[in-house]
Design an enzyme around this catalytic site. Structure first.
Site, mmCIF file in Angstrom:
data_model
loop_
_atom_site.group_PDB
_atom_site.id
_atom_site.type_symbol
_atom_site.label_atom_id
_atom_site.label_comp_id
_atom_site.label_asym_id
_atom_site.label_seq_id
_atom_site.Cartn_x
_atom_site.Cartn_y
_atom_site.Cartn_z
ATOM 1 N N ASP A 10 0.619 -1.201 0.066
ATOM 2 C CA ASP A 10 0.003 0.037 0.028
ATOM 3 C C ASP A 10 0.951 1.153 -0.089
ATOM 4 O O ASP A 10 0.540 2.051 0.526
ATOM 5 C CB ASP A 10 -0.957 -0.226 1.270
ATOM 6 C CG ASP A 10 -1.870 -1.037 1.379
ATOM 7 O OD1 ASP A 10 -2.209 -1.775 0.211
ATOM 8 O OD2 ASP A 10 -2.246 -1.729 2.290
ATOM 9 N N GLU A 11 1.973 1.198 -0.591
ATOM 10 C CA GLU A 11 2.944 2.222 -0.547
ATOM 11 C C GLU A 11 2.391 3.417 -1.575
ATOM 12 O O GLU A 11 2.954 4.475 -1.578
ATOM 13 C CB GLU A 11 4.343 1.915 -0.945
ATOM 14 C CG GLU A 11 5.045 1.020 0.012
ATOM 15 C CD GLU A 11 4.678 -0.464 -0.445
ATOM 16 O OE1 GLU A 11 3.906 -0.711 -1.079
ATOM 17 O OE2 GLU A 11 5.305 -1.276 0.211
ATOM 18 N N GLY A 32 0.364 1.536 -7.265
ATOM 19 C CA GLY A 32 -0.577 1.859 -8.425
ATOM 20 C C GLY A 32 -0.539 3.259 -9.006
ATOM 21 O O GLY A 32 -0.524 3.577 -10.288
ATOM 22 N N HIS A 89 -4.695 -1.550 -5.959
ATOM 23 C CA HIS A 89 -3.897 -0.282 -6.233
ATOM 24 C C HIS A 89 -4.989 0.825 -6.576
ATOM 25 O O HIS A 89 -5.696 0.458 -7.638
ATOM 26 C CB HIS A 89 -3.122 -0.667 -7.456
ATOM 27 C CG HIS A 89 -1.960 -2.023 -7.061
ATOM 28 N ND1 HIS A 89 -1.193 -2.446 -7.840
ATOM 29 C CD2 HIS A 89 -1.688 -2.471 -5.869
ATOM 30 C CE1 HIS A 89 -0.448 -3.291 -7.296
ATOM 31 N NE2 HIS A 89 -0.598 -3.336 -5.817
HETATM 32 P P1 GDP Z 1 -0.530 0.467 -3.523
HETATM 33 O O1 GDP Z 1 -1.293 -0.967 -3.182
HETATM 34 O O2 GDP Z 1 0.743 0.452 -3.259
HETATM 35 O O3 GDP Z 1 -0.920 0.739 -5.072
HETATM 36 O O4 GDP Z 1 -1.116 1.402 -2.744
HETATM 37 P P2 GDP Z 1 -2.879 1.691 -2.263
HETATM 38 O O5 GDP Z 1 -3.536 2.407 -3.445
HETATM 39 O O6 GDP Z 1 -3.347 0.497 -1.629
HETATM 40 O O7 GDP Z 1 -2.656 2.638 -1.230
HETATM 41 C C1 GDP Z 1 -2.126 4.110 -1.340
HETATM 42 C C2 GDP Z 1 -3.342 5.124 -0.979
HETATM 43 O O8 GDP Z 1 -2.742 6.374 -1.139
HETATM 44 C C3 GDP Z 1 -4.402 5.132 -2.203
HETATM 45 O O9 GDP Z 1 -5.465 5.524 -1.541
HETATM 46 C C4 GDP Z 1 -3.787 6.188 -3.016
HETATM 47 O O10 GDP Z 1 -4.823 6.973 -3.807
HETATM 48 C C5 GDP Z 1 -3.208 7.156 -1.899
HETATM 49 N N1 GDP Z 1 -1.893 8.133 -2.298
HETATM 50 C C6 GDP Z 1 -0.983 7.457 -3.029
HETATM 51 N N2 GDP Z 1 0.106 8.449 -3.244
HETATM 52 C C7 GDP Z 1 -0.558 9.495 -2.587
HETATM 53 C C8 GDP Z 1 -0.022 10.507 -2.065
HETATM 54 O O11 GDP Z 1 1.006 11.045 -2.600
HETATM 55 N N3 GDP Z 1 -0.539 11.524 -1.355
HETATM 56 C C9 GDP Z 1 -1.919 11.062 -0.702
HETATM 57 N N4 GDP Z 1 -2.512 11.921 0.091
HETATM 58 N N5 GDP Z 1 -2.293 9.806 -1.126
HETATM 59 C C10 GDP Z 1 -1.881 9.448 -2.041
HETATM 60 P P1 IMO Z 2 -0.866 -4.216 -2.426
HETATM 61 O O1 IMO Z 2 -0.445 -4.471 -3.906
HETATM 62 C C1 IMO Z 2 -1.014 -4.654 2.204
HETATM 63 C C2 IMO Z 2 -0.907 -8.598 3.750
HETATM 64 C C3 IMO Z 2 -2.230 -9.067 4.115
HETATM 65 C C4 IMO Z 2 -1.509 -10.043 5.461
HETATM 66 C C5 IMO Z 2 -0.601 -10.883 4.599
HETATM 67 C C6 IMO Z 2 -0.929 -11.968 3.917
HETATM 68 O O2 IMO Z 2 -2.114 -3.418 -2.358
HETATM 69 O O3 IMO Z 2 0.279 -3.302 -1.708
HETATM 70 P P2 IMO Z 2 -2.219 -12.678 1.917
HETATM 71 O O4 IMO Z 2 -3.809 -12.438 1.721
HETATM 72 O O5 IMO Z 2 -1.507 -12.075 0.781
HETATM 73 O O6 IMO Z 2 -2.027 -14.271 2.134
HETATM 74 O O7 IMO Z 2 -2.345 -11.977 3.181
HETATM 75 O O8 IMO Z 2 -0.046 -9.861 3.349
HETATM 76 N N1 IMO Z 2 -0.855 -8.019 2.268
HETATM 77 C C7 IMO Z 2 -1.014 -6.685 1.862
HETATM 78 N N2 IMO Z 2 -1.083 -5.741 2.640
HETATM 79 N N3 IMO Z 2 -1.112 -4.354 0.895
HETATM 80 C C8 IMO Z 2 -1.118 -5.574 -0.025
HETATM 81 O O9 IMO Z 2 -1.365 -5.325 -1.368
HETATM 82 C C9 IMO Z 2 -1.282 -6.813 0.624
HETATM 83 N N4 IMO Z 2 -1.194 -7.926 0.172
HETATM 84 C C10 IMO Z 2 -1.065 -8.924 1.201
HETATM 85 O O10 IMO Z 2 -2.639 -7.926 4.909
HETATM 86 O O11 IMO Z 2 -0.990 -9.317 6.455
HETATM 87 MG MG MG Z 3 -2.709 -1.460 -1.766
#
Ligand code: GDP
Ligand code: IMO
Ligand code: MG
Length: 431
Positions: free
Chosen positions: A13-14, A17, A41
């Protein structure tokens, strides 16, 4: 550079995407190479929000080919649902925009049932999986019981294999996990219906990617999860069931080894984690709640609140090494506005010992206490910042310090969720 991998350097979740979507403007092909719909993402484009789980984050750009590679595990029902939702919003239209590897493994409803039943039985020791059946699907792949999309080509043998698997999984669900068995007949029927829609997407994605690279096309590899969730490099057993680091691009994405030009790591300006496991720089209490609410830190896949912590430079140095990182993109700097001071975890202590690098025995992470460096905070909106000069001086110093501590250049800084709320210092496709 023509081949670039984007990987998470924390616990997922960094903001991968968002960065993949931004870079996809300059790419021809975007490839998912591991994981499944445990990934979520989020992209925000022109005020509209999209959550992609299996379809690569190149889908919002016209004419890019989206590849789901052999290293992934794919729930075919979830994939079609996602494709339909995108098409309804007029994305992913046109022929051959999506290519699914014959060799990718299927996630079946029995995998989800096993995942959930196991987690329920573990109670307090649960991993906190997403419950989407990812671990059990990879287990079947490794024990050679898995069903690949290749199997779907011949319905008769597919049906036999599926029925064999259903019988075996139902026995396991009932007798060992004490959970409800699946209705096998319904699943067979649903698969027969779905088959017709899946077959047109099937492709030898390894050959496709290798050919694209040979022809000089730009190929972007989209990592899921993060380095600390990697099955080998992460905080085992609190990890996911695939390799999430950049080297998985070769086995799971079809890129010939040696052909990757750069790996861009993604990190938040702080740290989050969903699920259980060690988290040395975790912030408890009100400040954690504030950052969770301001950063919208609730899992996009499951809605669970994310655990919050300070930026951890020990982890980032480890991720730089594990991924051979070319540069780091730091997202969500805007969320730290108004926090004063801001802290950075620069080392750990384990007992009396100080560790500036990841402790050699990973179990020590559970006992690691953070050593913090403090920096003065900044306030105000970072909205509209397009260069480092547009940032408050303390925010700029913070970013520079993260780069120094991580030991890599900072390529991008996120100042908001939307595609254009990104300061681009270096773009690997334009370097
Ligand atoms: P991913 O799984 O690495 O693609 O990340 P996620 O989408 O699960 O979580 C990142 C969250 O932060 C999402 O809701 C994005 O819309 C949001 N996001 C990404 N970059 C930024 C940023 O620079 N600032 C803010 N406020 N939100 C961001
Ligand atoms: P993105 O791509 C955050 C975590 C789960 C759990 C562990 C194992 O959006 O960054 P699983 O269902 O994969 O067997 O769960 O991994 N986990 C994630 N946490 N973002 C993800 O994906 C994750 N994919 C798996 O929360 O701790
Ligand atoms: Mg994510």
């Amino acid at each position: 550079m023509r081949t670039v991998a984007v990987v998470g350097s924390q616990w997922g979740d960094e903001g991968k995407g968002k960065i993949v979507d931004l870079l996809a403007a300059d790419a021809d092909v975007v490839v998912r190479f591991q994981g499944g719909n445990n990934a979520a993402h989020t992209l925000v484009v022109n005020g509209e929000k999209f959550v992609l789980r299996l379809v690569p984050s190149g889908a919002l750009h016209d004419g890019k080919v989206c590849v789901v590679g052999s290293g992934t595990v794919v729930d075919p029902f979830a994939l079609l649902e996602e494709v339909d939702a995108l098409k309804k919003r007029s994305f992913l239209v046109g022929d051959n925009r999506l290519r699914l590897s014959y060799d990718a493994h299927m996630v079946m409803p029995y995998h989800r049932a096993i995942d959930r039943a196991r987690e329920a039985r573990l109670g307090k020791s649960a991993i906190g999986t997403t419950g989407f059946g990812i671990g059990p699907a990879y287990e079947d792949k490794m024990s050679r019981q898995g069903l690949r999309f290749d199997d779907l080509v011949d319905w008769k043998t597919f049906r036999e294999k599926l029925e064999r698997n259903i019988a075996e999984k139902n026995l396991y669900l009932k007798s060992v996990l004490k959970a409800k068995p699946l209705n096998g007949g319904e699943l067979v029927e649903a698969m027969q219906k779905l088959r017709r829609r899946i077959l047109p997407y099937l492709c030898d994605t390894g050959a496709f990617v290798a050919d694209a690279v040979r022809r000089g096309q730009r190929v972007l590899f989209e990592g899921a999860h993060g380095t600390m969730l990697d099955i080998d490099y992460g905080t085992y057993p609190f990890v996911t069931s695939s390799n999430c680091i950049a080297s998985a691009v070769f086995a799971g994405g079809g890129l010939p080894p040696g052909k990757l030009d750069a790996t861009l790591g993604i990190s938040k300006a702080y740290t989050t984690r969903v699920g259980s496991g060690p988290f040395p720089s975790e912030i408890h209490g009100k400040l954690g709640d504030r950052l969770r609410s301001e950063g919208g830190e609730f899992g996009s896949a499951t809605g669970r609140p994310r655990r919050i912590g300070w930026f951890d430079a020990v982890l980032s140095r480890y991720a730089v090494r594990a991924n051979g990182m070319w540069a780091l993109a730091v997202t969500k700097l805007d969320v730290l506005s108004g926090i004063d001071p801001v802290k950075i975890c620069v080392a750990y202590t384990v007992g009396k010992e100080r560790h500036d690098e990841m402790p050699p025995a990973r179990h020590a992470l559970a006992k690691a206490k953070p050593v913090y460096e403090e920096m003065p905070g900044w306030s105000g909106s970072l909205n509209g910042a397009q260069s480092l000069e547009d940032l408050p001086p303390n925010a700029r110093r913070y970013i520079e310090r993260l780069g120094e501590l991580a030991g890599v250049p900072i390529a991008m800084v996120g100042v908001g969720a939307s595609r254009d709320a990104t300061i681009v210092l270096r773009n690997p496709f334009r370097d």
